[in-house]
Design a protein around this motif. Structure first.
Motif, PDB file in Angstrom:
ATOM      1  N   GLN A  21       0.852  -1.183   0.000  1.00  8.33           N
ATOM      2  CA  GLN A  21       0.000   0.000   0.000  1.00  8.33           C
ATOM      3  C   GLN A  21       0.891   1.237   0.000  1.00  8.33           C
ATOM      4  O   GLN A  21       1.854   1.313   0.766  1.00  8.33           O
ATOM      5  N   LEU A  22       0.602   2.183  -0.888  1.00 10.74           N
ATOM      6  CA  LEU A  22       1.384   3.412  -0.963  1.00 10.74           C
ATOM      7  C   LEU A  22       0.552   4.582  -0.464  1.00 10.74           C
ATOM      8  O   LEU A  22      -0.623   4.717  -0.812  1.00 10.74           O
ATOM      9  N   ALA A  23       1.180   5.413   0.338  1.00 14.36           N
ATOM     10  CA  ALA A  23       0.502   6.597   0.866  1.00 14.36           C
ATOM     11  C   ALA A  23       0.318   7.623  -0.246  1.00 14.36           C
ATOM     12  O   ALA A  23       1.148   7.717  -1.158  1.00 14.36           O
ATOM     13  N   PHE A  32      -2.333  13.048  -4.688  1.00 13.00           N
ATOM     14  CA  PHE A  32      -2.516  11.974  -5.658  1.00 13.00           C
ATOM     15  C   PHE A  32      -2.325  10.623  -4.984  1.00 13.00           C
ATOM     16  O   PHE A  32      -1.426  10.456  -4.164  1.00 13.00           O
ATOM     17  N   CYS A  33      -3.163   9.654  -5.380  1.00 12.18           N
ATOM     18  CA  CYS A  33      -2.942   8.267  -4.977  1.00 12.18           C
ATOM     19  C   CYS A  33      -1.919   7.681  -5.942  1.00 12.18           C
ATOM     20  O   CYS A  33      -2.081   7.794  -7.155  1.00 12.18           O
ATOM     21  N   ASN A  48       1.092  -0.674  -5.973  1.00  9.41           N
ATOM     22  CA  ASN A  48      -0.004  -0.517  -5.032  1.00  9.41           C
ATOM     23  C   ASN A  48      -1.117  -1.495  -5.405  1.00  9.41           C
ATOM     24  O   ASN A  48      -1.669  -1.404  -6.504  1.00  9.41           O
ATOM     25  N   PRO A  49      -1.484  -2.420  -4.501  1.00 10.62           N
ATOM     26  CA  PRO A  49      -2.487  -3.437  -4.843  1.00 10.62           C
ATOM     27  C   PRO A  49      -3.896  -2.886  -5.020  1.00 10.62           C
ATOM     28  O   PRO A  49      -4.788  -3.601  -5.466  1.00 10.62           O
ATOM     29  N   GLN A  50      -4.109  -1.612  -4.722  1.00  3.41           N
ATOM     30  CA  GLN A  50      -5.421  -1.001  -4.915  1.00  3.41           C
ATOM     31  C   GLN A  50      -5.727  -0.748  -6.392  1.00  3.41           C
ATOM     32  O   GLN A  50      -6.858  -0.450  -6.744  1.00  3.41           O
ATOM     33  N   PHE A  51      -4.692  -0.826  -7.239  1.00  6.25           N
ATOM     34  CA  PHE A  51      -4.847  -0.493  -8.648  1.00  6.25           C
ATOM     35  C   PHE A  51      -4.404  -1.677  -9.507  1.00  6.25           C
ATOM     36  O   PHE A  51      -3.877  -2.660  -8.993  1.00  6.25           O
TER      37      PHE A  51
END
Length: 97
Positions: A21-23, A32-33, A48-51
């Motif tokens: 996870q990246l801040a 920005f994410c 980042n596993p969110q994307f």
């Protein structure tokens, strides 16, 4: 989520690829994410596993290969890779996603 990592050779040097996870980051007055990050000093590519990590990996490996390229150029290369892979996989009977 447990941090995952592996190693890959890029232009003759070993790089680490790490999923974590990246801040969010700030550029100017906007936040920005981050989908990914290429740490040139330590030769680490963060995903980042969110994307979508497949496209992010293409993007960050391009940065690692050619650190002198600007962000719009890297984005164009990423898009070309994704589009070409989708056509190839369609021709080969597989779906990209």
């Amino acid at each position: 989520m447990k941090k995952k990592s592996g190693r890959v050779r890029i232009r003759g040097k070993w790089w680490k690829i790490e999923i974590k996870q990246l801040a969010p980051t700030r550029r100017g007055d906007q936040w920005f994410c981050l989908h990914g990050l290429c740490d040139y000093t330590n030769r680490i590519i963060f995903l980042n596993p969110q994307f979508d990590m497949r496209t992010t990996l293409l993007h960050e490996v391009t940065h690692a290969c050619q650190p002198d390229l600007d962000e719009p150029t890297v984005e164009q290369i990423e898009e070309a890779h994704v589009n070409a892979m989708a056509v190839f996989q369609k021709l080969n009977g597989h779906s990209y996603k």
